[in-house]
Design a protein around this motif. Sequence first.
Motif, PDB file in Angstrom:
ATOM      1  N   GLU A  29      12.958   3.139  -4.030  1.00 57.91           N
ATOM      2  CA  GLU A  29      11.756   3.384  -3.242  1.00 57.91           C
ATOM      3  C   GLU A  29      10.633   2.462  -3.695  1.00 57.91           C
ATOM      4  N   ILE A  30       9.909   1.929  -2.721  1.00 59.80           N
ATOM      5  CA  ILE A  30       8.706   1.152  -3.004  1.00 59.80           C
ATOM      6  C   ILE A  30       7.544   2.079  -2.675  1.00 59.80           C
ATOM      7  N   ARG A  31       6.790   2.463  -3.680  1.00 60.59           N
ATOM      8  CA  ARG A  31       5.766   3.490  -3.530  1.00 60.59           C
ATOM      9  C   ARG A  31       4.514   2.990  -2.821  1.00 60.59           C
ATOM     10  N   GLU A  32       3.699   3.933  -2.443  1.00 67.15           N
ATOM     11  CA  GLU A  32       2.437   3.676  -1.762  1.00 67.15           C
ATOM     12  C   GLU A  32       1.593   2.647  -2.514  1.00 67.15           C
ATOM     13  N   GLY A  33       1.224   1.578  -1.808  1.00 66.65           N
ATOM     14  CA  GLY A  33       0.332   0.563  -2.365  1.00 66.65           C
ATOM     15  C   GLY A  33       0.921  -0.316  -3.459  1.00 66.65           C
ATOM     16  N   LYS A  36       0.056  -3.834  -2.653  1.00 71.76           N
ATOM     17  CA  LYS A  36      -1.181  -3.937  -1.878  1.00 71.76           C
ATOM     18  C   LYS A  36      -2.039  -5.103  -2.364  1.00 71.76           C
ATOM     19  N   GLU A  37      -2.379  -5.972  -1.401  1.00 73.01           N
ATOM     20  CA  GLU A  37      -3.242  -7.128  -1.629  1.00 73.01           C
ATOM     21  C   GLU A  37      -2.684  -8.129  -2.648  1.00 73.01           C
ATOM     22  N   ALA A  57       2.372  -0.030   1.326  1.00 76.84           N
ATOM     23  CA  ALA A  57       3.101  -0.697   0.234  1.00 76.84           C
ATOM     24  C   ALA A  57       2.794  -2.188   0.150  1.00 76.84           C
ATOM     25  N   PHE A  58       2.693  -2.855   1.296  1.00 83.46           N
ATOM     26  CA  PHE A  58       2.425  -4.288   1.335  1.00 83.46           C
ATOM     27  C   PHE A  58       1.114  -4.602   2.076  1.00 83.46           C
ATOM     28  N   PHE A  80       2.828  -2.417   6.232  1.00 86.52           N
ATOM     29  CA  PHE A  80       2.577  -3.859   6.273  1.00 86.52           C
ATOM     30  C   PHE A  80       1.247  -4.175   6.983  1.00 86.52           C
ATOM     31  N   ARG A  81       0.331  -3.238   6.958  1.00 87.28           N
ATOM     32  CA  ARG A  81      -0.952  -3.404   7.644  1.00 87.28           C
ATOM     33  C   ARG A  81      -1.690  -4.654   7.167  1.00 87.28           C
ATOM     34  N   ASP A  82      -2.210  -5.389   8.133  1.00 89.26           N
ATOM     35  CA  ASP A  82      -3.034  -6.574   7.861  1.00 89.26           C
ATOM     36  C   ASP A  82      -2.295  -7.685   7.108  1.00 89.26           C
TER      37      ASP A  82
END
Length: 135
Positions: A29-33, A36-37, A57-58, A80-82
């Motif tokens: 599992e790739i966890r929340e955030g 991120k960035e 996550a990403f 994968f937002r933004d």
Amino acid sequence: MNTFAIENMKLLRYTGHEKHLDILEEIEEIREGAFKECTDLESVLIPWTVRKIGREAFAGCTSLKDVYICGAVEIQEDAFRDCVSIQKFFIPYGTLVIDQNAFKGCTGLQRIYYSGQWQCKRSENGSVIHDFLPV
């Protein structure tokens, strides 16, 4: 150098600066955030062992161009937002859950490949080799 924070086969955080990254096969599992960035990341290969990509996550990985997922996975909201540079996204057969807004703000997304099963690996020059496997 790849810097991963891992607990119970869950990738909690990545703090490295690689451009091309292969997630470890021990990860489920790739966890929340987790990524991120991570603005240096350009391509990521997610192995068949990963079953869940957490919320955001990403998110904000603005240099991320290519995502290769090699097994059935749940992609949570805003995963994968933004990621404005994503052009190609490879999702294998069996991926049943792609939550709302998983790709929100991915303005560069040109094509999503969804079919068959993938065999994924990196070649010596760093490019990803992906072939369909018989289903």
